[in-house]
Scaffold this active site. Structure first.
Site, PDB file in Angstrom:
ATOM      1  N   ARG A 191       0.844  -1.203   0.000  1.00  0.00           N
ATOM      2  CA  ARG A 191       0.000   0.000   0.000  1.00  0.00           C
ATOM      3  C   ARG A 191       0.881   1.256   0.000  1.00  0.00           C
ATOM      4  NH1 ARG A 191      -4.156  -0.865   4.788  1.00  0.00           N
ATOM      5  NH2 ARG A 191      -5.005   1.111   4.085  1.00  0.00           N
TER       6      ARG A 191
ATOM      7  N   ASP B 182      -2.505   7.607   4.092  1.00  0.00           N
ATOM      8  CA  ASP B 182      -1.579   8.100   3.055  1.00  0.00           C
ATOM      9  C   ASP B 182      -1.255   9.570   3.324  1.00  0.00           C
ATOM     10  OD1 ASP B 182      -4.516   8.152   1.099  1.00  0.00           O
ATOM     11  OD2 ASP B 182      -3.415   9.965   1.657  1.00  0.00           O
TER      12      ASP B 182
ATOM     13  N   HIS C 259      -6.218   7.525  12.114  1.00  0.00           N
ATOM     14  CA  HIS C 259      -5.829   6.104  12.021  1.00  0.00           C
ATOM     15  C   HIS C 259      -4.349   5.934  11.716  1.00  0.00           C
ATOM     16  CE1 HIS C 259     -10.285   5.015  11.114  1.00  0.00           C
ATOM     17  NE2 HIS C 259     -10.064   5.273  12.380  1.00  0.00           N
TER      18      HIS C 259
HETATM   19  N1  APR Z   1     -15.444   9.803  -4.467  1.00  0.00           N
HETATM   20  C1  APR Z   1     -16.186   9.869  -3.324  1.00  0.00           C
HETATM   21  N2  APR Z   1     -16.466   8.789  -2.550  1.00  0.00           N
HETATM   22  C2  APR Z   1     -15.973   7.597  -2.957  1.00  0.00           C
HETATM   23  C3  APR Z   1     -15.199   7.441  -4.131  1.00  0.00           C
HETATM   24  C4  APR Z   1     -14.940   8.610  -4.903  1.00  0.00           C
HETATM   25  N3  APR Z   1     -14.225   8.562  -6.047  1.00  0.00           N
HETATM   26  N4  APR Z   1     -14.868   6.121  -4.276  1.00  0.00           N
HETATM   27  C5  APR Z   1     -15.396   5.482  -3.207  1.00  0.00           C
HETATM   28  N5  APR Z   1     -16.070   6.356  -2.424  1.00  0.00           N
HETATM   29  C6  APR Z   1     -16.750   6.105  -1.159  1.00  0.00           C
HETATM   30  C7  APR Z   1     -17.419   4.760  -1.047  1.00  0.00           C
HETATM   31  O1  APR Z   1     -18.774   4.862  -1.488  1.00  0.00           O
HETATM   32  C8  APR Z   1     -17.344   4.496   0.458  1.00  0.00           C
HETATM   33  O2  APR Z   1     -18.478   5.046   1.117  1.00  0.00           O
HETATM   34  O3  APR Z   1     -15.727   6.102  -0.178  1.00  0.00           O
HETATM   35  C9  APR Z   1     -16.107   5.268   0.895  1.00  0.00           C
HETATM   36  C10 APR Z   1     -14.940   4.352   1.225  1.00  0.00           C
HETATM   37  O4  APR Z   1     -15.332   3.629   2.353  1.00  0.00           O
HETATM   38  P1  APR Z   1     -14.273   2.653   3.061  1.00  0.00           P
HETATM   39  O5  APR Z   1     -13.577   1.840   2.024  1.00  0.00           O
HETATM   40  O6  APR Z   1     -15.044   1.993   4.158  1.00  0.00           O
HETATM   41  O7  APR Z   1     -13.183   3.613   3.657  1.00  0.00           O
HETATM   42  P2  APR Z   1     -13.297   4.481   4.970  1.00  0.00           P
HETATM   43  O8  APR Z   1     -14.684   4.993   5.170  1.00  0.00           O
HETATM   44  O9  APR Z   1     -12.190   5.448   4.916  1.00  0.00           O
HETATM   45  O10 APR Z   1     -12.973   3.398   6.102  1.00  0.00           O
HETATM   46  C11 APR Z   1     -12.761   3.932   7.387  1.00  0.00           C
HETATM   47  O11 APR Z   1     -12.052   1.840   8.151  1.00  0.00           O
HETATM   48  O12 APR Z   1     -11.047  -0.079   8.102  1.00  0.00           O
HETATM   49  C12 APR Z   1     -10.897   1.169   8.569  1.00  0.00           C
HETATM   50  O13 APR Z   1      -8.857   2.211   8.975  1.00  0.00           O
HETATM   51  C13 APR Z   1      -9.732   1.882   7.954  1.00  0.00           C
HETATM   52  O14 APR Z   1      -9.591   4.248   7.712  1.00  0.00           O
HETATM   53  C14 APR Z   1     -10.355   3.135   7.363  1.00  0.00           C
HETATM   54  C15 APR Z   1     -11.690   3.183   8.049  1.00  0.00           C
END
Ligand code: APR
Length: 250
Positions: free
Chosen positions: A67, A101, A116
């Site tokens: 990553r 990141d 985090h």
């Molecule tokens: N623009 C806007 N939103 C987006 C895009 C985009 N191009 N691509 C994806 N998304 C949205 C998805 O719909 C989803 O709701 O971003 C979100 C990503 O969700 P996760 O993958 O769950 O990431 P996150 O919410 O940051 O997770 C929170 O979970 O596992 C822990 O530590 C990890 O920091 C992470 C935390």
């Protein structure tokens, strides 16, 4: 009811709360994107734990190095740059991220609060001494590979990623500052987060409870309630620059 640009224009203090979705258009898979390559048979939530690291340090360290290599090879996208631009217009902007990141910093954001942790701050798993990563960019292992973690120069313990794993507590200082900013802000922009992981997911709710306007920007339309919560469906790298340009033209 639509979010009004002048709410942002008149704001004294804006909190930007971001998740993995803001880095998606930089080519960084979101946390819940299907994993690929070596990791495709693993549940990210299972890999992001101290137990997984104890069980198989090379697998977990290899995943985070994969990553980190992706981040090193990536560029901030227009959403990251729009946040840096916003901070040039609004008297006070507090950037809070769940991401590990450094794309917000590379876009020109300052004092980013990482709830985090960060891929760039590994430490000894045994004695917690910070470990200085080599400056050389990794050759991005295609699909990832197991990599034996380096050893602590003080106690020879295994070096772990500097991220917050499931079951671990968030960094006190970052959390306190994020909660304080959420209580004080006029507007909170919640960008690219699924809002699934506590306690980080509390931040937008705290802002709402303290009278702020909350705008969710997500490719999925977000359910909103009341007259101070809004949702803008779309890609962060498209929606956010447009919002900033409309709010602060020219
Ligand atoms: N623009 C806007 N939103 C987006 C895009 C985009 N191009 N691509 C994806 N998304 C949205 C998805 O719909 C989803 O709701 O971003 C979100 C990503 O969700 P996760 O993958 O769950 O990431 P996150 O919410 O940051 O997770 C929170 O979970 O596992 C822990 O530590 C990890 O920091 C992470 C935390």
């Amino acid at each position: 009811m639509e979010f009004q640009a002048e709410q942002l224009r008149n704001a004294r203090h804006v909190v930007v709360f971001s998740g993995a979705g803001i880095s998606a258009e930089s080519g960084i898979p979101t946390f819940r994107d299907a994993l690929t390559g070596l990791w495709e048979n693993f549940d990210p939530a299972a890999l992001a734990t101290a137990q997984a690291f104890r069980n198989d340090p090379a697998l977990v360290w290899g995943w985070y190095e994969w990553r980190r290599a992706k981040v090193l090879g990536a560029q901030p996208n227009l959403a990251h740059l729009a946040i840096a631009e916003l901070a040039r217009h609004v008297p006070r902007v507090t950037v809070v991220t769940q991401n590990v990141d450094d794309l917000l910093e590379r876009a020109g954001c300052h004092d980013v609060l990482h709830l985090h942790g960060s891929l760039d701050l590994p430490r000894c798993f045994a004695c917690a001494r910070p470990y200085a990563l080599g400056a050389e960019p990794l050759d991005e292992p295609q699909g990832g590979r197991r990599i034996e973690p380096p050893r602590c120069r003080r106690c020879n313990g295994k070096v772990r990623p500097g991220v917050v794993w499931f079951g671990e507590s968030l960094p006190d200082d970052a959390w306190r500052k994020a909660v304080s900013a959420a209580k004080d802000c006029d507007v909170l922009l919640s960008i690219g987060t699924s809002g699934l992981v506590q306690p980080a997911a509390e931040i937008p709710r705290i802002a709402l409870q303290h009278g702020a306007q909350v705008l969710h920007i997500n490719v999925q339309p977000e359910p909103v309630a009341g007259d101070r919560e809004f949702s803008l469906a779309g890609k962060a790298a498209e929606v956010l620059p447009r919002l900033v340009e409309e709010t602060f033209p020219g």
